[in-house]
Design an enzyme around this catalytic site. Structure first.
Site, mmCIF file in Angstrom:
data_model
loop_
_atom_site.group_PDB
_atom_site.id
_atom_site.type_symbol
_atom_site.label_atom_id
_atom_site.label_comp_id
_atom_site.label_asym_id
_atom_site.label_seq_id
_atom_site.Cartn_x
_atom_site.Cartn_y
_atom_site.Cartn_z
ATOM 1 N N ASP A 48 -9.685 7.042 8.331
ATOM 2 C CA ASP A 48 -8.330 6.946 8.872
ATOM 3 C C ASP A 48 -8.059 7.747 10.146
ATOM 4 O O ASP A 48 -7.583 7.214 11.130
ATOM 5 C CB ASP A 48 -7.315 7.411 7.818
ATOM 6 C CG ASP A 48 -7.474 6.700 6.480
ATOM 7 O OD1 ASP A 48 -8.401 5.884 6.324
ATOM 8 O OD2 ASP A 48 -6.660 6.971 5.582
ATOM 9 N N GLU B 88 -13.487 14.992 -3.017
ATOM 10 C CA GLU B 88 -13.399 13.884 -2.055
ATOM 11 C C GLU B 88 -14.350 14.142 -0.879
ATOM 12 O O GLU B 88 -15.066 13.265 -0.426
ATOM 13 C CB GLU B 88 -11.959 13.742 -1.557
ATOM 14 C CG GLU B 88 -11.729 12.536 -0.669
ATOM 15 C CD GLU B 88 -10.263 12.343 -0.288
ATOM 16 O OE1 GLU B 88 -9.444 13.256 -0.577
ATOM 17 O OE2 GLU B 88 -9.934 11.288 0.281
HETATM 18 C C1 DGY Z 1 -4.456 6.797 2.429
HETATM 19 O O1 DGY Z 1 -3.364 6.421 2.019
HETATM 20 O O2 DGY Z 1 -4.709 7.956 2.766
HETATM 21 C C2 DGY Z 1 -5.559 5.854 2.474
HETATM 22 O O3 DGY Z 1 -6.673 6.375 3.123
HETATM 23 C C3 DGY Z 1 -5.210 4.518 2.997
HETATM 24 O O4 DGY Z 1 -6.281 3.711 2.674
#
Ligand code: DGY
Length: 465
Positions: free
Chosen positions: A201, A431
């Site tokens: 992201d 994560e």
């Molecule tokens: C989030 O909401 O952080 C996700 O990465 C979107 O896929």
């Protein structure tokens, strides 16, 4: 997938409990088989995390933070399930494909059942597809790679192939969708229209492209991610405003793929998506041969050929790394990220490029205590704890190691395996991880990291890690 990856035979790993694991390790000792580098407790934790996050037919990445089924998380998690329960692995994939759109797109999130711990949920996306709510964008197509991995590692290959046969049409349609919707001018590489589609992201690779995305007058919103994880580990507010701007613009067009490609103010050639797709095409071809779907092979070969050629444009020879590309300004994106090594996973690098990539990667590794950082640690934007701007991601390490082994760089592959085993053994299953301190960060009890323990790290012998 790991056929290129010749590890010595290890203890069989289909653990369901700590007791089973102890018995397995005893069996290894008795039979003088090497022990895995992964601690027995880590394997047990990995198995229990998948069970903790299991909601029946699908697995959430992490309770609270990510409470639905995510596309590439699901496929990688299925690889982990296969080590525990192969039917459950296929169930995970079937749950994902049950939400495939009519046009072939596999959405990035499937909202199987309501949950109020995540934003933006189904009411914000407002997608037209029934009966299940989904988002209106996609993610890197890991599913074929997972299916091949499960079939190749299956103790009952015939049965696994039958399951794969049931999914083959869905898999083929999902690849066709990428070329139709995201490469209308037949360039060989597919476009990514939202940073969430890349799965990475807030990668620094998107900074320049995101700077050209205006912030619209969007409805006020409250982020839920910050209720689960410290803000210092998450994307910034300015990025979220743009994520939401893109969402509302796409929603306005009813997620019509014919329009989105042309109007999105964010359109990039993402190295991760394109490397995964290219690799998945090789694995789809393998599946087509195994299953006797020979009529689809010329189409896949065509994707492979044009895909291979398209990587050349993304190579930065002076920096010794591949770079994502801004399709709107027609310029390379400036940040060197861990996705820059993924053409190795795609088998898309030449031998000379692979040699240069290894030099670059070794330099990165020398600058951190645990590899592979998601951004060049010498970059001013490097932040060891902020999501995709520095932390180590186990799934990326898996793909890079697979690529390194394919090109014959075993000792660098082992170095990354050692770091990865150290992280999960000593810090638990998170994560992602800080590449300097090794601290686990982001969401805890994380499914795809657990899955990589069960599908990959358990095969690494103790003497190499
Ligand atoms: C989030 O909401 O952080 C996700 O990465 C979107 O896929």
């Amino acid at each position: 997938m790991m056929s290129v990856h010749s590890h010595p035979k290890l203890c069989p790993s289909s653990p369901t409990s700590v007791t089973d694991l102890s018995q397995l390790l005893d069996a290894c000792l008795e039979n003088s088989l090497p022990r895995p580098a992964l601690h027995v407790e880590t394997l047990a934790e990995a198995a229990s995390i998948l069970r903790l996050n299991d909601l029946g037919s699908y697995t959430v990445p992490s309770r609270g933070l990510y409470p639905y089924q995510w596309n590439w998380d699901a496929a990688l998690t299925a690889m982990g399930w296969a080590a525990l329960d192969e039917s459950r692995a296929f169930e995970e994939l079937k749950a994902l494909f049950s939400a495939q759109w009519e046009d072939g797109m596999v959405p990035h999130i499937v909202f199987h059942r309501a949950c109020h711990t995540y934003f933006p949920g189904p009411e914000i996306w407002g997608t037209p597809e029934a009966p299940r709510g989904t988002t209106g964008i996609t993610q890197p197509p890991v599913a074929v790679i997972a299916v091949r991995h499960i079939v190749e590692n299956s103790m009952r290959k015939g049965r696994a192939l039958e399951e794969a046969r049931g999914l083959f049409g869905n898999l083929l349609r999902s690849h066709r969708w990428f070329y139709a919707a995201r490469d209308p001018f037949n360039s060989g590489s597919v476009a990514t229209l939202h940073p969430w589609e890349s799965g990475m992201d807030n990668s620094a690779a998107w900074d320049k492209a995101m700077a050209n995305v205006p912030v619209d007058d969007i409805p006020p919103y409250t982020r839920r991610d910050l209720g689960h994880v410290d803000a210092s580990m998450r994307p910034q507010q300015a990025e979220y405003d743009r994520y939401l701007t893109l969402l509302y613009r796409f929603r306005e067009l009813n997620y019509d793929p014919n329009q989105l490609y042309h109007v999105s103010p964010f359109r990039v050639t993402d190295l991760c998506t394109n490397s995964v797709l290219q690799r998945a095409n090789y694995d789809l071809r393998w599946l087509a041969e195994e299953l006797g779907f020979l009529e689809s092979i010329p189409e896949i070969d065509n994707w492979l050929e044009k895909g291979h050629a398209a990587f050349e444009k993304l190579w930065d020879s002076s920096a010794g790394i591949f770079r994502s590309w801004d399709q709107i300004t027609d310029q390379p994106l400036d940040a060197a990220t861990s996705a820059g090594f993924l053409p190795l996973f795609a088998r898309a690098a030449t031998t000379e490029q692979a040699e240069k990539l290894v030099e670059t990667l070794e330099k990165w590794m020398d600058n951190v205590n645990f590899g592979v950082p998601s951004l060049d640690p010498e970059e001013a934007r490097f932040e060891p704890l902020r999501y995709w701007r520095g932390p180590v991601w186990v799934i990326v390490n898996y793909m890079i190691v697979d690529g390194l082994r394919h090109y014959g760089y075993d000792s660098l592959a082992e170095r990354i395996e050692t770091d990865t085993c150290d992280l999960v053994n000593t810090r638990g299953i998170h994560e992602y991880y800080d590449p300097i301190t090794g601290a686990g960060a982001g969401g805890s009890h994380f499914s795809w990291t657990a899955a990589m323990c069960l599908a990959w790290l358990d095969k690494i012998p103790a003497n190499s890690a």
